[in-house]
Design an enzyme around this catalytic site. Structure first.
Site, PDB file in Angstrom:
ATOM      1  N   GLY A 165       3.375  68.210  -2.092  1.00 18.08           N
ATOM      2  CA  GLY A 165       4.131  69.038  -1.148  1.00 18.08           C
ATOM      3  C   GLY A 165       5.056  68.180  -0.305  1.00 18.08           C
ATOM      4  O   GLY A 165       4.694  67.740   0.781  1.00 18.08           O
ATOM      5  N   GLY A 167       7.526  68.494   1.729  1.00 17.42           N
ATOM      6  CA  GLY A 167       8.325  69.218   2.720  1.00 17.42           C
ATOM      7  C   GLY A 167       8.543  68.347   3.939  1.00 17.42           C
ATOM      8  O   GLY A 167       8.659  67.121   3.831  1.00 17.42           O
ATOM      9  N   ASP A 188       6.055  68.292  -6.239  1.00 16.65           N
ATOM     10  CA  ASP A 188       6.480  69.486  -5.515  1.00 16.65           C
ATOM     11  C   ASP A 188       7.365  70.299  -6.448  1.00 16.65           C
ATOM     12  O   ASP A 188       8.562  70.016  -6.591  1.00 16.65           O
ATOM     13  CB  ASP A 188       7.233  69.110  -4.232  1.00 16.65           C
ATOM     14  CG  ASP A 188       7.482  70.312  -3.333  1.00 16.65           C
ATOM     15  OD1 ASP A 188       7.690  71.427  -3.866  1.00 16.65           O
ATOM     16  OD2 ASP A 188       7.471  70.144  -2.100  1.00 16.65           O
ATOM     17  N   LEU A 223      -0.844  76.794   2.602  1.00 18.19           N
ATOM     18  CA  LEU A 223      -1.946  77.497   1.927  1.00 18.19           C
ATOM     19  C   LEU A 223      -1.372  78.769   1.316  1.00 18.19           C
ATOM     20  O   LEU A 223      -0.870  79.635   2.031  1.00 18.19           O
ATOM     21  CB  LEU A 223      -3.052  77.847   2.926  1.00 18.19           C
ATOM     22  CG  LEU A 223      -4.223  78.642   2.338  1.00 18.19           C
ATOM     23  CD1 LEU A 223      -4.955  77.842   1.266  1.00 18.19           C
ATOM     24  CD2 LEU A 223      -5.179  79.073   3.442  1.00 18.19           C
ATOM     25  N   ALA A 249      -3.344  69.471   5.793  1.00 18.65           N
ATOM     26  CA  ALA A 249      -2.576  70.710   5.573  1.00 18.65           C
ATOM     27  C   ALA A 249      -3.420  71.937   5.920  1.00 18.65           C
ATOM     28  O   ALA A 249      -3.376  72.419   7.060  1.00 18.65           O
ATOM     29  CB  ALA A 249      -2.064  70.749   4.141  1.00 18.65           C
ATOM     30  N   ARG A 250      -4.190  72.425   4.986  1.00 13.36           N
ATOM     31  CA  ARG A 250      -5.062  73.572   5.232  1.00 13.36           C
ATOM     32  C   ARG A 250      -6.379  73.361   4.482  1.00 13.36           C
ATOM     33  O   ARG A 250      -6.377  72.951   3.313  1.00 13.36           O
ATOM     34  CB  ARG A 250      -4.407  74.876   4.766  1.00 13.36           C
ATOM     35  CG  ARG A 250      -3.330  75.414   5.731  1.00 13.36           C
ATOM     36  CD  ARG A 250      -3.965  75.878   7.031  1.00 13.36           C
ATOM     37  NE  ARG A 250      -3.025  76.417   8.016  1.00 13.36           N
ATOM     38  CZ  ARG A 250      -2.469  75.716   9.003  1.00 13.36           C
ATOM     39  NH1 ARG A 250      -2.710  74.433   9.130  1.00 13.36           N
ATOM     40  NH2 ARG A 250      -1.681  76.315   9.880  1.00 13.36           N
ATOM     41  N   ASP A 274      -8.515  66.677   8.311  1.00 12.11           N
ATOM     42  CA  ASP A 274      -8.260  67.260   9.633  1.00 12.11           C
ATOM     43  C   ASP A 274      -8.510  68.764   9.611  1.00 12.11           C
ATOM     44  O   ASP A 274      -8.512  69.388  10.674  1.00 12.11           O
ATOM     45  CB  ASP A 274      -6.813  66.989  10.064  1.00 12.11           C
ATOM     46  CG  ASP A 274      -6.533  67.520  11.455  1.00 12.11           C
ATOM     47  OD1 ASP A 274      -7.314  67.175  12.377  1.00 12.11           O
ATOM     48  OD2 ASP A 274      -5.577  68.290  11.638  1.00 12.11           O
ATOM     49  N   GLU A 279     -12.978  77.055  10.272  1.00 14.56           N
ATOM     50  CA  GLU A 279     -12.820  76.251  11.489  1.00 14.56           C
ATOM     51  C   GLU A 279     -13.146  77.090  12.716  1.00 14.56           C
ATOM     52  O   GLU A 279     -12.559  78.167  12.861  1.00 14.56           O
ATOM     53  CB  GLU A 279     -11.392  75.728  11.579  1.00 14.56           C
ATOM     54  CG  GLU A 279     -11.037  74.784  10.441  1.00 14.56           C
ATOM     55  CD  GLU A 279      -9.555  74.398  10.441  1.00 14.56           C
ATOM     56  OE1 GLU A 279      -8.799  74.863  11.309  1.00 14.56           O
ATOM     57  OE2 GLU A 279      -9.173  73.652   9.552  1.00 14.56           O
ATOM     58  N   HIS A 307      -8.897  69.744  13.338  1.00 14.14           N
ATOM     59  CA  HIS A 307      -7.565  70.387  13.240  1.00 14.14           C
ATOM     60  C   HIS A 307      -6.718  69.986  14.468  1.00 14.14           C
ATOM     61  O   HIS A 307      -6.166  70.838  15.174  1.00 14.14           O
ATOM     62  CB  HIS A 307      -7.681  71.916  13.135  1.00 14.14           C
ATOM     63  CG  HIS A 307      -6.431  72.545  12.565  1.00 14.14           C
ATOM     64  ND1 HIS A 307      -6.446  73.643  11.754  1.00 14.14           N
ATOM     65  CD2 HIS A 307      -5.121  72.212  12.705  1.00 14.14           C
ATOM     66  CE1 HIS A 307      -5.209  73.972  11.414  1.00 14.14           C
ATOM     67  NE2 HIS A 307      -4.383  73.121  11.981  1.00 14.14           N
ATOM     68  N   ALA A 309      -4.396  67.326  14.224  1.00 12.75           N
ATOM     69  CA  ALA A 309      -3.268  66.475  13.817  1.00 12.75           C
ATOM     70  C   ALA A 309      -1.987  66.860  14.549  1.00 12.75           C
ATOM     71  O   ALA A 309      -1.160  66.007  14.861  1.00 12.75           O
ATOM     72  CB  ALA A 309      -3.056  66.574  12.309  1.00 12.75           C
TER      73      ALA A 309
HETATM   74  P1  NAI Z   1       6.954  72.657   4.485  1.00 13.13           P
HETATM   75  O1  NAI Z   1       7.159  74.102   4.146  1.00 13.13           O
HETATM   76  O2  NAI Z   1       8.051  71.912   5.163  1.00 13.13           O
HETATM   77  O3  NAI Z   1       6.565  71.855   3.148  1.00 13.13           O
HETATM   78  C1  NAI Z   1       5.644  72.315   2.220  1.00 13.13           C
HETATM   79  C2  NAI Z   1       6.056  71.814   0.849  1.00 13.13           C
HETATM   80  O4  NAI Z   1       5.026  72.172  -0.070  1.00 13.13           O
HETATM   81  C3  NAI Z   1       7.351  72.459   0.347  1.00 13.13           C
HETATM   82  O5  NAI Z   1       8.277  71.471  -0.019  1.00 13.13           O
HETATM   83  C4  NAI Z   1       6.894  73.280  -0.843  1.00 13.13           C
HETATM   84  O6  NAI Z   1       7.855  73.333  -1.884  1.00 13.13           O
HETATM   85  C5  NAI Z   1       5.659  72.532  -1.290  1.00 13.13           C
HETATM   86  N1  NAI Z   1       4.737  73.312  -2.103  1.00 13.13           N
HETATM   87  C6  NAI Z   1       4.474  74.639  -2.028  1.00 13.13           C
HETATM   88  N2  NAI Z   1       3.568  74.983  -2.971  1.00 13.13           N
HETATM   89  C7  NAI Z   1       3.269  73.847  -3.647  1.00 13.13           C
HETATM   90  C8  NAI Z   1       2.415  73.563  -4.730  1.00 13.13           C
HETATM   91  N3  NAI Z   1       1.679  74.511  -5.328  1.00 13.13           N
HETATM   92  N4  NAI Z   1       2.334  72.291  -5.177  1.00 13.13           N
HETATM   93  C9  NAI Z   1       3.078  71.317  -4.606  1.00 13.13           C
HETATM   94  N5  NAI Z   1       3.929  71.531  -3.586  1.00 13.13           N
HETATM   95  C10 NAI Z   1       4.014  72.779  -3.107  1.00 13.13           C
HETATM   96  O7  NAI Z   1       5.605  72.608   5.335  1.00 13.13           O
HETATM   97  P2  NAI Z   1       5.231  71.549   6.472  1.00 13.13           P
HETATM   98  O8  NAI Z   1       5.788  72.007   7.764  1.00 13.13           O
HETATM   99  O9  NAI Z   1       5.527  70.197   5.982  1.00 13.13           O
HETATM  100  O10 NAI Z   1       3.640  71.792   6.565  1.00 13.13           O
HETATM  101  C11 NAI Z   1       2.793  71.288   5.556  1.00 13.13           C
HETATM  102  C12 NAI Z   1       1.349  71.727   5.809  1.00 13.13           C
HETATM  103  O11 NAI Z   1       0.883  71.176   7.036  1.00 13.13           O
HETATM  104  C13 NAI Z   1       1.142  73.236   5.901  1.00 13.13           C
HETATM  105  O12 NAI Z   1      -0.048  73.579   5.224  1.00 13.13           O
HETATM  106  C14 NAI Z   1       0.930  73.466   7.382  1.00 13.13           C
HETATM  107  O13 NAI Z   1       0.170  74.621   7.633  1.00 13.13           O
HETATM  108  C15 NAI Z   1       0.170  72.198   7.738  1.00 13.13           C
HETATM  109  N6  NAI Z   1       0.156  71.861   9.153  1.00 13.13           N
HETATM  110  C16 NAI Z   1      -1.000  71.324   9.670  1.00 13.13           C
HETATM  111  C17 NAI Z   1      -1.084  70.962  10.979  1.00 13.13           C
HETATM  112  C18 NAI Z   1      -2.307  70.334  11.534  1.00 13.13           C
HETATM  113  O14 NAI Z   1      -2.459  70.246  12.759  1.00 13.13           O
HETATM  114  N7  NAI Z   1      -3.220  69.850  10.706  1.00 13.13           N
HETATM  115  C19 NAI Z   1       0.051  71.195  11.900  1.00 13.13           C
HETATM  116  C20 NAI Z   1       1.261  71.672  11.241  1.00 13.13           C
HETATM  117  C21 NAI Z   1       1.296  72.001   9.909  1.00 13.13           C
END
Ligand code: NAI
Length: 350
Positions: A165, A167, A188, A223, A249-250, A274, A279, A307, A309
């Site tokens: 992923g 992103g 990705d 997720l 991530a999730r 994390d 949770e 959680h 991060a």
């Molecule tokens: P983003 O939307 O910028 O990037 C996600 C990437 O995953 C995208 O490039 C997408 O094409 C790719 N993707 C989607 N399905 C996929 C698959 N099956 N296989 C491979 N790649 C795939 O998201 P962002 O903002 O970078 O967030 C990433 C994760 O971090 C999310 O799950 C978000 O909920 C989590 N998160 C966790 C936090 C924490 O405190 N632990 C805080 C903020 C976000």
């Protein structure tokens, strides 16, 4: 305690059902500048909020605890916007909202640096034995003053850091890992062809290829139906036995029982998590119980953080301010920013 503001009735009402801040909504009010009335609650479930508020609100700013499910969406008679005060939006009924013309937005950019830092911190803490050393010295400052020859402690330079992923956060984590001399690989399938050239990182076209080639695997996907359980027993078996798995991530992306079995059997070196499937974790969850009991296979090989991060004082302020900006710009000016259910909205609303 409810803290409804007394403003003219025409001013749109914004419901915050599950505020995760103490004190008054000063940051939010500074953004709205009187253009909205705020109803601040600190509920854990939707039915703790009076039905009239769900019915009357023009907008919702939803933190983490209250799930906006399909049934609840039926009660949102006047709602036009839901802002997820956070990045992940897997607790929102996106299609049901769209059918009712309710736009759903998130705040994707408040904690990108923090989460990327956290992923790298988990990797470094495991790979440099930080917790294990500290535990040994704290327990016995003289006897614990010794280098640990555990295989989890390795030279990072030259290893491969695999990102699932690529992103916002995945990219930020990859850039940091590259600075430690790791080679970056990513999977990705949703990035356009050539994204790897812009990034300057190697790309593979299957999860299996990434898992088989990576020394550290760091998860950064949302997720979704596709990613739920993506790291199951088969995926773990495809990883190198000396590999490290990082998940910021999730939680439900990983099958926690399968992860525990792989670690206990020595088929994986370490894991830094994390996020967990539930949770806070459900009492009796085998993996968490093993961590709590300090089972030998968890020592120095498992780190769990709550959680957290995303959190820093700066990201927290950014989150509140940016969420309010998204709501204000939509309700006041009709500007939809960071919409995540555009595909379900009637054409005129999106
Ligand atoms: P983003 O939307 O910028 O990037 C996600 C990437 O995953 C995208 O490039 C997408 O094409 C790719 N993707 C989607 N399905 C996929 C698959 N099956 N296989 C491979 N790649 C795939 O998201 P962002 O903002 O970078 O967030 C990433 C994760 O971090 C999310 O799950 C978000 O909920 C989590 N998160 C966790 C936090 C924490 O405190 N632990 C805080 C903020 C976000």
């Amino acid at each position: 305690m409810p803290a409804d503001r007394h403003q003219p009735a025409a001013t749109p009402l914004i419901l915050v059902p599950d505020a995760e801040f103490d004190g008054p909504p000063d940051i939010e009010e500074a953004v709205f500048g009187g253009s909205a009335r705020l109803a601040i609650h600190r509920a854990h479930k939707a039915d703790e909020i009076p039905a009239a508020l769900w019915r009357d609100c023009a907008g919702i700013m939803a933190w983490h605890n209250v799930t906006i499910g399909e049934n609840l969406v039926e009660d949102l008679a006047n709602c036009r916007l839901i802002v997820r005060v956070g990045a992940g939006y897997d607790n929102m009924a996106l299609a049901a909202c769209g059918r009712r013309g309710i736009a759903v937005c998130n705040v994707p950019d408040y904690g990108v640096n923090e989460v990327a830092d956290h992923a790298i911190a988990l990797m470094l803490a495991l790979g440099r034995g930080i917790l294990r050393y500290h535990g040994a010295v704290a327990a016995d400052p003289i006897g614990g003053w010794t280098v640990d020859k555990t295989p989890a402690i390795r030279r990072f330079a030259g290893l491969t850091f695999g990102v699932v992923g690529m992103g916002r956060i995945g990219t930020a984590a990859a850039r940091r890992a590259a600075a430690f001399g790791l080679r970056i690989l990513f999977y990705d399938p949703y990035l356009p062809t050539g994204a790897e050239l812009g990034l300057g990182f190697a790309r593979v076209d299957s999860l299996g290829a990434l898992l088989g080639q990576s020394d550290i695997v760091s998860l950064h996907t949302p997720l979704t139906a596709e990613t739920r359980g993506m790291i199951d027993a088969a995926a773990l078996a495809a990883m190198r036995p000396d590999a490290v798995l990082i998940n910021t991530a999730r939680g439900p992306i990983i099958d926690l029982d399968a992860l525990g079995a792989a670690l206990e059997a020595g088929r994986l070196a370490a894991a830094g998590l994390d996020v967990l499937p539930q949770e806070p974790p459900l009492a009796g969850t085998a993996f968490v119980e093993a961590v709590r009991r300090g089972e030998p296979w968890t020592i120095g090989r498992v780190i769990v953080t709550p959680h957290a991060a995303w959190y820093s004082r700066d990201s927290y302020g950014d989150l509140r301010r940016k969420a309010a900006l998204v709501a204000r710009d939509f309700l006041r000016d009709g500007r939809l920013r960071d919409g995540v259910n555009r595909q379900f909205l009637p054409a005129a609303a999106s």
